[in-house]
Write a protein that holds these residues in place. Structure first.
Motif, PDB file in Angstrom:
ATOM      1  N   LYS A  87      50.795  32.432  29.637  1.00  9.49           N
ATOM      2  CA  LYS A  87      49.448  31.875  29.492  1.00  9.49           C
ATOM      3  C   LYS A  87      49.120  30.849  30.570  1.00  9.49           C
ATOM      4  N   ILE A  88      50.178  30.319  31.213  1.00  4.19           N
ATOM      5  CA  ILE A  88      49.965  29.340  32.286  1.00  4.19           C
ATOM      6  C   ILE A  88      49.874  30.034  33.644  1.00  4.19           C
ATOM      7  N   LEU A  89      50.845  30.902  33.922  1.00  2.00           N
ATOM      8  CA  LEU A  89      50.911  31.542  35.236  1.00  2.00           C
ATOM      9  C   LEU A  89      49.970  32.742  35.351  1.00  2.00           C
ATOM     10  N   GLY A  90      49.767  33.466  34.244  1.00  2.00           N
ATOM     11  CA  GLY A  90      48.947  34.678  34.278  1.00  2.00           C
ATOM     12  C   GLY A  90      47.543  34.461  34.806  1.00  2.00           C
ATOM     13  N   PRO A  91      46.781  33.525  34.232  1.00  2.63           N
ATOM     14  CA  PRO A  91      45.403  33.305  34.698  1.00  2.63           C
ATOM     15  C   PRO A  91      45.318  32.865  36.158  1.00  2.63           C
ATOM     16  N   ARG A  92      46.397  32.299  36.686  1.00  2.00           N
ATOM     17  CA  ARG A  92      46.413  31.845  38.085  1.00  2.00           C
ATOM     18  C   ARG A  92      46.929  32.925  39.029  1.00  2.00           C
ATOM     19  N   GLY A  93      47.254  34.094  38.498  1.00  2.00           N
ATOM     20  CA  GLY A  93      47.776  35.177  39.325  1.00  2.00           C
ATOM     21  C   GLY A  93      49.172  34.925  39.837  1.00  2.00           C
ATOM     22  N   LEU A  94      49.934  34.087  39.126  1.00  2.13           N
ATOM     23  CA  LEU A  94      51.270  33.696  39.584  1.00  2.13           C
ATOM     24  C   LEU A  94      52.408  34.268  38.744  1.00  2.13           C
ATOM     25  N   MET A  95      52.086  35.036  37.707  1.00  2.00           N
ATOM     26  CA  MET A  95      53.133  35.566  36.836  1.00  2.00           C
ATOM     27  C   MET A  95      53.951  36.618  37.577  1.00  2.00           C
ATOM     28  N   PRO A  96      55.284  36.453  37.657  1.00  2.06           N
ATOM     29  CA  PRO A  96      56.112  37.461  38.323  1.00  2.06           C
ATOM     30  C   PRO A  96      55.930  38.835  37.693  1.00  2.06           C
ATOM     31  N   SER A  97      55.922  39.861  38.536  1.00  2.00           N
ATOM     32  CA  SER A  97      55.653  41.226  38.076  1.00  2.00           C
ATOM     33  C   SER A  97      56.504  42.224  38.858  1.00  2.00           C
ATOM     34  N   PRO A  98      57.147  43.177  38.169  1.00  5.71           N
ATOM     35  CA  PRO A  98      57.916  44.206  38.877  1.00  5.71           C
ATOM     36  C   PRO A  98      57.043  45.008  39.843  1.00  5.71           C
ATOM     37  N   LYS A  99      55.783  45.278  39.442  1.00  5.56           N
ATOM     38  CA  LYS A  99      54.896  46.088  40.284  1.00  5.56           C
ATOM     39  C   LYS A  99      54.570  45.374  41.595  1.00  5.56           C
ATOM     40  N   ALA A 100      54.503  44.048  41.544  1.00  2.97           N
ATOM     41  CA  ALA A 100      54.215  43.279  42.749  1.00  2.97           C
ATOM     42  C   ALA A 100      55.483  42.936  43.531  1.00  2.97           C
ATOM     43  N   GLY A 101      56.624  43.346  43.002  1.00  2.00           N
ATOM     44  CA  GLY A 101      57.890  43.074  43.675  1.00  2.00           C
ATOM     45  C   GLY A 101      58.376  41.656  43.515  1.00  2.00           C
ATOM     46  N   THR A 102      57.800  40.922  42.550  1.00  2.00           N
ATOM     47  CA  THR A 102      58.203  39.529  42.342  1.00  2.00           C
ATOM     48  C   THR A 102      59.142  39.364  41.146  1.00  2.00           C
ATOM     49  N   VAL A 103      59.490  40.456  40.496  1.00  3.70           N
ATOM     50  CA  VAL A 103      60.627  40.491  39.576  1.00  3.70           C
ATOM     51  C   VAL A 103      61.609  41.469  40.195  1.00  3.70           C
ATOM     52  N   THR A 104      62.721  40.958  40.696  1.00  2.00           N
ATOM     53  CA  THR A 104      63.624  41.789  41.482  1.00  2.00           C
ATOM     54  C   THR A 104      65.035  41.222  41.480  1.00  2.00           C
ATOM     55  N   PRO A 105      66.053  42.088  41.516  1.00  4.28           N
ATOM     56  CA  PRO A 105      67.426  41.604  41.629  1.00  4.28           C
ATOM     57  C   PRO A 105      67.733  41.038  43.014  1.00  4.28           C
ATOM     58  N   ASN A 106      66.888  41.384  43.998  1.00  2.00           N
ATOM     59  CA  ASN A 106      67.085  40.891  45.365  1.00  2.00           C
ATOM     60  C   ASN A 106      66.083  39.769  45.639  1.00  2.00           C
TER      61      ASN A 106
END
Length: 237
Positions: free
Chosen positions: A129-148
């Motif tokens: 609820k904090i990061l989502g509205p700011r477009g900052l929530m990590p996402s696998p599709k955006a490559g920001t949730v990753t093992p690397n």
């Protein structure tokens, strides 16, 4: 809407009814970026899809070849070896429970990109609820949730941007600074449009790229011929 003298003077230097080739449109945007700071050049792309339907969503990320011209502050949610790798790659902020608590309790938001190791998402999910509205929530599709995480940090620093539809079926993205000049901006523009075109949903019907406008931070919008966008312009329809 009332505009200032500089804006109005800039708007008189070209025909606003004309659909320009991308290079011409970007050249006009650079010339009309007359503010005292280095203005950002943005692309606004209206798509022939309906964002209300899950099968017509358009979202992804792409590394611009010439970067965005902006210094990017990266926060990484990680522990152990992942945290060490993130720090070595140049992430400004690295943490786990402590970083979540700082964001929740202190309203800490001194970062432009958030990246998370997959094993951190149970924790990071609390910040939706904090990061989502700011477009900052990590996402696998955006490559920001990753093992690397190190690679993700490097890409963010190199000029990786995320593109996604808003409620009016428009994608808004920065593609560089006016100081880049037309050639570098065109390379970035084509890279973004190629990615958006490749992300065309199978459910999309009719003309996909409906309209496109490029503009500087303080300048007027310049219309781009939607049939001339991307390096494979013929695929834009």
């Amino acid at each position: 809407m009332k505009h200032g003298k500089k804006y109005n003077d800039s708007a008189k230097t070209y025909d606003k009814s004309v659909l320009f080739d991308p290079s011409e449109a970007l050249g006009i945007s650079v010339k009309t970026a007359t503010a005292k700071f280095d203005e950002t050049i943005e692309a606004h792309i209206r798509l022939g899809v309906d964002s209300r339907h899950a099968d017509q969503q358009v979202r992804g990320a792409v590394v611009l070849p010439n970067g965005t011209g902006k210094k990017v502050r990266v926060a990484v949610f990680a522990k152990g070896d992942d945290a060490k790798a993130a720090e070595a790659a140049g992430a400004e902020i690295v943490g786990a429970e402590d970083l979540v608590a700082k964001i929740q309790g202190e309203g800490f938001m001194e970062f432009d990109v958030a990246i998370a190791a997959p094993n951190m998402m149970g924790l990071v999910g609390r910040l939706g609820k904090i990061l989502g509205p700011r477009g900052l929530m990590p996402s696998p599709k955006a490559g920001t949730v990753t093992p690397n995480v190190a690679q993700a940090v490097n890409e963010a620093k190199a000029g990786k941007i995320e593109y996604r539809l808003d409620k009016t079926n428009i994608i808004h993205c920065p593609i560089g600074k006016a100081s880049f000049g037309t050639e570098k901006l065109l390379e970035n523009f084509n890279t973004l449009l190629d990615a958006v075109i490749k992300a065309k949903p199978a459910a999309a019907k009719g003309q996909y790229i409906r309209s496109c406008v490029v503009t500087s931070t303080m300048g007027p919008g310049v219309r781009v011929n939607p049939n001339k966008v991307g390096s494979g312009a013929a695929d834009a329809e």
